[in-house]
Design a protein around this motif. Structure first.
Motif, mmCIF file in Angstrom:
data_model
loop_
_atom_site.group_PDB
_atom_site.id
_atom_site.type_symbol
_atom_site.label_atom_id
_atom_site.label_comp_id
_atom_site.label_asym_id
_atom_site.label_seq_id
_atom_site.Cartn_x
_atom_site.Cartn_y
_atom_site.Cartn_z
ATOM 1 N N ASN A 48 -44.560 51.960 -31.649
ATOM 2 C CA ASN A 48 -45.051 51.450 -29.984
ATOM 3 C C ASN A 48 -43.620 51.534 -29.426
ATOM 4 O OD1 ASN A 48 -47.428 51.100 -30.861
ATOM 5 N ND2 ASN A 48 -47.267 48.873 -31.408
ATOM 6 N N GLN A 49 -43.701 51.771 -28.090
ATOM 7 C CA GLN A 49 -42.566 51.653 -27.220
ATOM 8 C C GLN A 49 -43.138 51.312 -25.976
ATOM 9 O OE1 GLN A 49 -40.256 55.480 -27.470
ATOM 10 N NE2 GLN A 49 -38.715 54.188 -28.623
ATOM 11 N N LEU A 50 -42.817 50.193 -25.249
ATOM 12 C CA LEU A 50 -43.418 49.696 -24.126
ATOM 13 C C LEU A 50 -42.203 49.471 -22.984
ATOM 14 C CD1 LEU A 50 -45.898 46.967 -25.684
ATOM 15 C CD2 LEU A 50 -46.366 49.388 -24.981
ATOM 16 N N TRP A 51 -42.670 49.640 -21.884
ATOM 17 C CA TRP A 51 -41.954 49.244 -20.813
ATOM 18 C C TRP A 51 -41.825 48.003 -20.410
ATOM 19 C CZ3 TRP A 51 -37.868 52.441 -19.393
ATOM 20 C CH2 TRP A 51 -37.906 53.722 -19.440
ATOM 21 N N ARG A 52 -40.940 47.081 -20.367
ATOM 22 C CA ARG A 52 -40.978 45.630 -20.178
ATOM 23 C C ARG A 52 -40.088 45.394 -18.990
ATOM 24 N NH1 ARG A 52 -44.959 43.633 -23.512
ATOM 25 N NH2 ARG A 52 -44.544 43.949 -25.647
ATOM 26 N N THR A 53 -40.545 44.720 -17.961
ATOM 27 C CA THR A 53 -39.965 44.029 -16.643
ATOM 28 C C THR A 53 -39.002 42.947 -17.008
ATOM 29 O OG1 THR A 53 -41.808 44.849 -15.310
ATOM 30 C CG2 THR A 53 -40.267 43.421 -14.488
ATOM 31 N N VAL A 68 -30.592 39.903 -20.587
ATOM 32 C CA VAL A 68 -31.837 39.705 -20.410
ATOM 33 C C VAL A 68 -32.832 39.748 -21.715
ATOM 34 C CG1 VAL A 68 -31.784 41.075 -18.050
ATOM 35 C CG2 VAL A 68 -32.283 42.120 -20.206
ATOM 36 N N THR A 69 -33.961 38.934 -21.331
ATOM 37 C CA THR A 69 -34.799 38.677 -22.907
ATOM 38 C C THR A 69 -36.192 39.158 -22.344
ATOM 39 O OG1 THR A 69 -35.414 36.543 -22.023
ATOM 40 C CG2 THR A 69 -33.576 36.561 -23.609
ATOM 41 N N TYR A 147 -31.045 50.992 -24.700
ATOM 42 C CA TYR A 147 -32.439 50.868 -24.342
ATOM 43 C C TYR A 147 -32.552 51.911 -23.066
ATOM 44 C CZ TYR A 147 -33.713 46.686 -26.953
ATOM 45 O OH TYR A 147 -33.669 45.764 -27.917
ATOM 46 N N GLU A 148 -33.583 52.755 -23.100
ATOM 47 C CA GLU A 148 -33.738 53.393 -21.838
ATOM 48 C C GLU A 148 -34.171 52.217 -20.680
ATOM 49 O OE1 GLU A 148 -36.310 56.967 -21.867
ATOM 50 O OE2 GLU A 148 -36.257 56.870 -24.072
ATOM 51 N N VAL A 149 -33.727 52.658 -19.520
ATOM 52 C CA VAL A 149 -33.979 51.660 -18.307
ATOM 53 C C VAL A 149 -34.640 52.754 -17.418
ATOM 54 C CG1 VAL A 149 -33.043 50.074 -16.790
ATOM 55 C CG2 VAL A 149 -31.830 50.384 -19.027
ATOM 56 N N ARG A 150 -35.502 52.054 -16.610
ATOM 57 C CA ARG A 150 -36.007 52.721 -15.270
ATOM 58 C C ARG A 150 -36.172 51.583 -13.951
ATOM 59 N NH1 ARG A 150 -42.280 54.118 -16.760
ATOM 60 N NH2 ARG A 150 -42.909 52.124 -16.774
ATOM 61 N N VAL A 151 -36.126 51.825 -12.930
ATOM 62 C CA VAL A 151 -36.682 51.046 -12.013
ATOM 63 C C VAL A 151 -38.102 51.802 -11.290
ATOM 64 C CG1 VAL A 151 -36.006 50.360 -9.263
ATOM 65 C CG2 VAL A 151 -34.337 50.649 -11.086
ATOM 66 N N LYS A 154 -39.374 48.789 -7.419
ATOM 67 C CA LYS A 154 -38.437 47.537 -7.351
ATOM 68 C C LYS A 154 -38.002 46.819 -8.435
ATOM 69 C CE LYS A 154 -38.373 48.465 -2.462
ATOM 70 N NZ LYS A 154 -38.160 47.708 -0.897
ATOM 71 N N GLU A 155 -38.621 46.866 -9.448
ATOM 72 C CA GLU A 155 -38.560 46.252 -10.849
ATOM 73 C C GLU A 155 -37.630 46.837 -11.762
ATOM 74 O OE1 GLU A 155 -42.171 43.071 -10.968
ATOM 75 O OE2 GLU A 155 -42.319 44.740 -12.024
ATOM 76 N N VAL A 156 -36.746 46.322 -12.384
ATOM 77 C CA VAL A 156 -35.981 46.774 -13.645
ATOM 78 C C VAL A 156 -36.702 46.679 -14.902
ATOM 79 C CG1 VAL A 156 -33.634 46.932 -14.798
ATOM 80 C CG2 VAL A 156 -33.987 46.388 -12.553
ATOM 81 N N GLN A 157 -36.899 48.000 -15.553
ATOM 82 C CA GLN A 157 -37.727 47.837 -16.674
ATOM 83 C C GLN A 157 -36.915 48.479 -18.075
ATOM 84 O OE1 GLN A 157 -41.388 49.845 -15.824
ATOM 85 N NE2 GLN A 157 -42.362 48.023 -15.219
ATOM 86 N N ILE A 158 -37.158 47.653 -18.934
ATOM 87 C CA ILE A 158 -36.564 48.442 -20.423
ATOM 88 C C ILE A 158 -37.479 48.985 -21.194
ATOM 89 C CG2 ILE A 158 -34.948 47.718 -22.396
ATOM 90 C CD1 ILE A 158 -33.489 45.917 -20.563
#
Length: 170
Positions: A48-53, A68-69, A147-151, A154-158
């Motif tokens: 599983n890989q999930l985007w977490r804000t 960040v946690t 970790y991969e990061v995306r915006v 307007k939220e930062v997600q990992i």
């Protein structure tokens, strides 16, 4: 007693030998079940890989590195606080972020960011990493995992992964 009946009788020694071997076989099978399931289960379970804000873009200052946690991607129902994971997140510019795992690649101790020195430091065995995550000194065998990061909105997600992350990108 006839001769055929006498040949079919087993001695007491043979009887206990067969019982002992049978119980040993059952015990071996019972012991093998958890070992085999521990080997096979990870192969059957999808990764599983999930985007977490982890916050809003405006929560982070350009050039800053923040801890960040988040909840990892595959928490078990019994995980409790161990389902939480952390990363060091750096805002390079308005929409460009990089995230490093908060654990040393040597033995998994938590690394800390030393802002004045612009280094990640591992207190356990003296591992040191540059700001880009590459090894500066000490025993770490490879750079900090990323970790991969995306915006998004307007939220930062990992992009989280089951713990531990083992590759250079999760």
């Amino acid at each position: 007693m006839n001769e055929q009946a006498q040949n079919e009788e087993i001695s007491r020694r043979d009887f206990f030998l067969k019982i002992s071997l049978g119980l040993a076989g059952i015990s071996a099978i019972a012991a093998a079940v958890p070992v085999v399931s521990a080997i096979i289960a990870p192969l059957l379970k999808k990764k599983n890989q999930l985007w977490r804000t982890v916050g809003k873009v405006d929560d982070f200052q350009t050039g800053s590195t923040s801890l960040v946690t988040f909840i990892n991607a595959d928490p078990e129902p019994y995980a409790g606080v161990t389902a939480k994971s952390a990363a060091w997140l750096r805002k390079n510019d308005e929409n460009n972020f990089i995230a490093f795992a908060a654990n040393c690649t040597h033995l998994g101790c938590p690394v800390r960011w030393e802002n004045e020195a612009h280094l990640f430091m591992c207190p356990c065995h003296g591992g040191v990493y540059y700001a880009d995550g590459t090894v500066a000194g000490g025993p770490p065998p490879k750079p900090l995992n990323q970790y991969e990061v995306r915006v998004f909105n307007k939220e930062v997600q990992i992009k989280t992964a089951p713990v531990p992350i083992t590759g250079s990108k999760a």
